[in-house]
Design an enzyme around this catalytic site. Structure first.
Site, PDB file in Angstrom:
ATOM      1  N   CYS A  16       0.799  -1.222   0.000  1.00  0.00           N
ATOM      2  CA  CYS A  16       0.000   0.000   0.000  1.00  0.00           C
ATOM      3  C   CYS A  16       0.831   1.272   0.000  1.00  0.00           C
ATOM      4  CB  CYS A  16      -0.954  -0.004   1.193  1.00  0.00           C
ATOM      5  SG  CYS A  16      -2.119  -1.390   1.152  1.00  0.00           S
ATOM      6  N   HIS A  71      -2.255   8.556   6.282  1.00  0.00           N
ATOM      7  CA  HIS A  71      -2.620   7.300   5.611  1.00  0.00           C
ATOM      8  C   HIS A  71      -4.096   7.042   5.877  1.00  0.00           C
ATOM      9  CE1 HIS A  71      -2.086   3.395   3.794  1.00  0.00           C
ATOM     10  NE2 HIS A  71      -2.598   2.811   4.879  1.00  0.00           N
ATOM     11  N   GLU A 122      -0.218   6.104  13.393  1.00  0.00           N
ATOM     12  CA  GLU A 122       0.289   7.319  12.756  1.00  0.00           C
ATOM     13  C   GLU A 122       0.010   8.569  13.587  1.00  0.00           C
ATOM     14  OE1 GLU A 122      -1.300   8.410   8.951  1.00  0.00           O
ATOM     15  OE2 GLU A 122      -3.139   7.286   9.278  1.00  0.00           O
ATOM     16  N   LYS A 151      -9.097   8.849   2.040  1.00  0.00           N
ATOM     17  CA  LYS A 151      -9.654   7.497   1.954  1.00  0.00           C
ATOM     18  C   LYS A 151     -11.079   7.466   2.483  1.00  0.00           C
ATOM     19  CE  LYS A 151      -5.239   5.004   2.284  1.00  0.00           C
ATOM     20  NZ  LYS A 151      -4.327   6.131   2.553  1.00  0.00           N
ATOM     21  N   HIS A 172      -9.640   2.893  -0.257  1.00  0.00           N
ATOM     22  CA  HIS A 172      -8.221   2.529  -0.233  1.00  0.00           C
ATOM     23  C   HIS A 172      -7.897   1.694  -1.470  1.00  0.00           C
ATOM     24  CE1 HIS A 172      -4.305   1.495   0.874  1.00  0.00           C
ATOM     25  NE2 HIS A 172      -4.479   0.997   2.090  1.00  0.00           N
ATOM     26  N   PHE A 185       1.092  -3.209   4.182  1.00  0.00           N
ATOM     27  CA  PHE A 185       1.342  -4.571   4.648  1.00  0.00           C
ATOM     28  C   PHE A 185       2.777  -4.963   4.295  1.00  0.00           C
ATOM     29  CE2 PHE A 185      -3.320  -6.260   4.506  1.00  0.00           C
ATOM     30  CZ  PHE A 185      -3.614  -5.472   5.598  1.00  0.00           C
TER      31      PHE A 185
END
Length: 425
Positions: A169, A309, A320, A341, A346, A405
């Site tokens: 990602c 993110h 984060e 997002k 996403h 990931f």
């Protein structure tokens, strides 16, 4: 050699808007593009929602041969690249093809075509022995991710460095970081760079279902993506692409190009911890942020906006938030932070590039897109996440982060070109 790198063109294919202008209108309106999956029967799955792109290849300018040859992810990348090239005003005839590069990020590559072809060859899984007479002659392109870079290279006749970056990602931000490095080190003058992914397919949905990463809020898809909200329950899968023209600043100024922003800092790290898990203190993301800020020469107190993110999973949002506090100090309490997002889902390896495109436009127009659906903030996520409505504010320095990931953590800094001419529209 350490040359400055400018963004001079933007092209977008996204849920809710194809093209950079509809995309920007979608984001600043605060509208969500998440809905029930329409591409296939999703009834067997736990999560049955996604942010799909209403994409007509012919209307987007692709020929029947291109549509036949290219996977949907490649189609998105080519359409984005063509728009970005036109936006940049570059005249291909004036360019040395050996000084043009390509850097494309993707997490799952040709998944759409691979699954479609498997279903055809196996009669939807009923046949163990596959009849190769049904095999598409273009299946190899979908199987080999490098075809994405090749297709984009064909848009501009690029004969310089070409690569596909696949870091989950963070692919979309890392592909731009790689492109920035190619120009900074002198290996290229112009690079078409970005990310593309079209993962809305049964196999991808099943994979995320298995680890319960995606939202099961099927009865209310428009409000399912809820970054930093106490009631969030996973991310919403999406598709999309963004390709940017990155150009050596002197090269851009010599032709009086419009400069959206400078890519002034980039860093990436891996936590070497867990395939999908994150440490709560955000140390690895904080390390990437520190290096990106230092490389750009940006004081943490001078950051005007943070693109989170913001996937809408509890561990990521908290991770984060901790990283921002650790790196920005007191500025973390007052700087606007938001996640798009919440509106466009996403899109895995594409989202980082879609986010950078959004923040280049935010610098252009002095507007920060909101975090939609943030109704009840998580007490552990206590920063200014710009809920619901876009905010007008001058943006000169943007920090954008990504988490993927495999433990990937990336950060990029965009800064305003003080010598840039004003936008004409």
């Amino acid at each position: 050699m350490n040359r400055q790198v400018a963004v001079t063109g933007i092209g977008v294919v996204a849920p809710g808007g194809i093209g950079r202008k509809p995309y920007w209108e979608q984001l600043t309106s605060g509208r969500t593009a998440t809905r029930a999956i329409s591409f296939f029967d999703a009834s067997p799955f736990r999560s049955r929602i996604a942010a799909e792109v209403d994409f007509d290849p012919a209307a987007a300018g692709l020929s029947p041969r291109e549509v036949r040859r290219m996977d949907r992810a490649a189609q998105f990348a080519v359409v984005s690249a063509r728009e970005s090239l036109a936006d940049s005003g570059l005249d291909v005839a004036d360019l040395d093809p050996h000084r043009i590069g390509v850097s494309i990020g993707s997490a799952v590559g040709g998944t759409t075509s691979l699954e479609r072809e498997y279903l055809a060859l196996s009669d939807s899984g009923r046949q163990w022995e596959l009849d190769l007479s049904y095999l598409s002659p273009h299946l190899y392109d979908a199987f080999t991710p490098s075809s994405l870079a090749r297709e984009v290279a064909g848009v501009i006749g690029a004969e310089g460095p070409a690569a596909v970056v696949s870091t989950g990602c963070t692919s979309g931000i890392d592909s731009l970081g790689h492109a920035r490095d190619l120009i900074a080190e002198g290996s290229a003058d112009v690079v078409l760079a970005g990310g593309t992914d079209t993962p809305i397919s049964p196999i991808a949905v099943a994979c995320f279902d298995a680890i319960k990463a995606t939202s099961p809020s099927n009865d209310d898809p428009a409000h399912a993506s809820r970054p930093f909200d106490r009631e969030r329950n996973g991310f919403v899968l999406a598709e999309g692409a963004a390709v940017l023209v990155l150009e050596e600043l002197g090269h851009a100024r010599a032709r009086d190009a419009h400069v959206y922003a400078l890519v002034s800092g980039y860093a990436t790290r891996c936590n070497a911890y867990h395939m999908t898990g994150l440490t709560p203190h955000g140390r690895e993301m904080a390390e990437a942020i520190r290096h990106a800020l230092a490389e750009s020469g940006t004081d943490p107190a001078a950051v005007d906006y943070v693109n989170a993110h913001g996937s809408g999973t509890k561990q990521n949002d908290r991770h984060e938030t901790a990283a921002f506090k650790a790196t920005l100090g007191e500025r973390a309490r007052s700087v606007p932070v938001s996640s798009i997002k919440s509106m466009i889902g996403h899109s895995l390896g594409a989202i980082g590039s879609l986010e950078i495109a959004a923040w280049a436009l935010a610098m252009e127009y002095g507007v920060v897109p909101p975090t939609a659906n943030l109704d009840t903030p998580d007490p552990e996520c206590d920063l200014d996440y710009v809920p619901h409505e876009a905010r007008e504010t001058r943006v000169d320095r943007v920090l954008s982060v990504g988490s993927g990931f495999g433990g990937f953590q990336s950060a990029m800094v965009l800064t305003r070109d003080t010598g840039a001419r004003l936008p004409t529209a």
